[in-house]
Design a protein around this motif. Structure first.
Motif, mmCIF file in Angstrom:
data_model
loop_
_atom_site.group_PDB
_atom_site.id
_atom_site.type_symbol
_atom_site.label_atom_id
_atom_site.label_comp_id
_atom_site.label_asym_id
_atom_site.label_seq_id
_atom_site.Cartn_x
_atom_site.Cartn_y
_atom_site.Cartn_z
ATOM 1 N N LEU A 107 -30.645 -7.585 2.896
ATOM 2 C CA LEU A 107 -30.590 -6.938 4.205
ATOM 3 C C LEU A 107 -31.012 -5.478 4.129
ATOM 4 C CD1 LEU A 107 -27.360 -8.545 5.667
ATOM 5 C CD2 LEU A 107 -29.736 -9.065 6.244
ATOM 6 N N LYS A 108 -30.658 -4.786 3.066
ATOM 7 C CA LYS A 108 -31.011 -3.365 2.951
ATOM 8 C C LYS A 108 -32.516 -3.156 2.822
ATOM 9 C CE LYS A 108 -30.338 -2.996 -2.069
ATOM 10 N NZ LYS A 108 -31.741 -2.845 -2.395
ATOM 11 N N ASP A 109 -33.276 -4.215 2.512
ATOM 12 C CA ASP A 109 -34.724 -4.110 2.332
ATOM 13 C C ASP A 109 -35.519 -4.755 3.463
ATOM 14 O OD1 ASP A 109 -34.327 -2.824 -0.128
ATOM 15 O OD2 ASP A 109 -34.265 -4.731 -1.216
ATOM 16 N N GLN A 110 -34.865 -5.118 4.544
ATOM 17 C CA GLN A 110 -35.552 -5.779 5.652
ATOM 18 C C GLN A 110 -36.539 -4.829 6.322
ATOM 19 O OE1 GLN A 110 -35.132 -9.096 6.908
ATOM 20 N NE2 GLN A 110 -34.087 -9.352 4.932
ATOM 21 N N PRO A 111 -37.756 -5.315 6.619
ATOM 22 C CA PRO A 111 -38.730 -4.476 7.322
ATOM 23 C C PRO A 111 -38.306 -4.247 8.774
ATOM 24 C CG PRO A 111 -39.756 -6.509 6.495
ATOM 25 C CD PRO A 111 -38.295 -6.615 6.248
ATOM 26 N N PRO A 112 -38.518 -3.035 9.293
ATOM 27 C CA PRO A 112 -38.180 -2.758 10.692
ATOM 28 C C PRO A 112 -38.819 -3.745 11.671
ATOM 29 C CG PRO A 112 -38.633 -0.717 9.547
ATOM 30 C CD PRO A 112 -38.983 -1.839 8.595
ATOM 31 N N LEU A 113 -40.033 -4.213 11.375
ATOM 32 C CA LEU A 113 -40.685 -5.173 12.258
ATOM 33 C C LEU A 113 -39.785 -6.382 12.501
ATOM 34 C CD1 LEU A 113 -43.212 -6.207 13.795
ATOM 35 C CD2 LEU A 113 -43.923 -7.261 11.642
ATOM 36 N N PHE A 114 -39.147 -6.883 11.476
ATOM 37 C CA PHE A 114 -38.272 -8.048 11.625
ATOM 38 C C PHE A 114 -36.954 -7.663 12.290
ATOM 39 C CE2 PHE A 114 -41.317 -10.045 9.038
ATOM 40 C CZ PHE A 114 -41.151 -11.414 9.211
ATOM 41 N N LEU A 115 -36.338 -6.580 11.849
ATOM 42 C CA LEU A 115 -35.031 -6.200 12.376
ATOM 43 C C LEU A 115 -35.046 -5.919 13.871
ATOM 44 C CD1 LEU A 115 -33.745 -3.806 9.578
ATOM 45 C CD2 LEU A 115 -32.949 -6.136 10.077
ATOM 46 N N TYR A 116 -36.140 -5.331 14.376
ATOM 47 C CA TYR A 116 -36.152 -4.856 15.752
ATOM 48 C C TYR A 116 -37.104 -5.598 16.692
ATOM 49 C CZ TYR A 116 -34.007 -0.940 13.294
ATOM 50 O OH TYR A 116 -33.208 -0.175 12.489
ATOM 51 N N TRP A 117 -38.151 -6.218 16.177
ATOM 52 C CA TRP A 117 -39.220 -6.691 17.054
ATOM 53 C C TRP A 117 -39.520 -8.186 16.972
ATOM 54 C CZ3 TRP A 117 -40.974 -3.328 20.554
ATOM 55 C CH2 TRP A 117 -40.754 -1.979 20.319
#
Length: 191
Positions: A107-117
């Motif tokens: 989870l600490k390495d998740q790309p922002p694209l996945f987390l938010y979009w």
């Protein structure tokens, strides 16, 4: 503890009032506020006119109106609230993200694209490598029921588009819903 999945702004006529309410609630109970893509856009709009234009087209115009038409009117306490939102939250049994995740990355390495979009379409990801139950928002479940994919619960039931606002009690998978006006409450279990 209450975990909120994001998109506190741009989803109605009084984003400023929503943030005031969330700040007030956080003083009364333990709250975890995740960052959604709309908070990302609002934060980015402070430093880029291009981002500000993009945000205004995605609901930001209505949010700015709730602040009297200008970002200069946003109280520092609201900026502090937005800046303090988290990209994800994890417990012993569950994890929570606004939008989506890559199943094979911590989870600490998740790309922002996945987390938010990133939406769950065409299908949700496999179970995360941590083996925990996932709870996500962002992908509207237009039938008005949370999507139950076994390892993942999609809790966005399209309130912004006329559906219901849904809360899920994670241990029992009991759902509580109200319509946009806060009326017609109901509850049911997913399993």
């Amino acid at each position: 503890m209450v975990v909120m999945l994001g998109d506190y702004v741009d989803r109605g006529p009084d984003s400023a009032g929503v943030i005031d309410l969330l700040i007030e609630w956080s003083g009364r109970t333990q709250m975890i506020f995740l960052r959604g893509n709309h908070e990302v856009m609002m934060l980015n709009s402070r430093t880029s006119s291009e981002q500000r234009h993009f945000w205004r087209e995605c609901g930001g115009a209505e949010t700015m109106e709730s602040y009297g038409g200008s970002l200069n009117n946003v109280p520092q306490s609201h900026w502090d609230f937005l800046l303090a939102t988290a990209p994800y939250f994890e417990t012993d049994k569950f994890f929570f993200v606004h939008a989506n995740y890559q199943y094979d990355l911590p989870l600490k390495d998740q790309p922002p694209l996945f987390l938010y979009w990133e939406h769950l379409r065409p299908a949700p990801p496999p179970q995360h490598e941590n083996g925990k139950q996932a709870f996500v928002g962002h992908t509207p479940q237009k039938d008005g029921l949370p999507g139950d994919f076994g390892h993942l619960i999609a809790a966005d039931t399209f309130c912004v588009g006329g559906g219901k606002l849904t809360a899920v009690e994670c241990n029992l998978l009991e759902c509580f819903q109200v319509d946009r006006d806060g009326t017609e409450p109901s509850n049911f279990w997913l399993r």
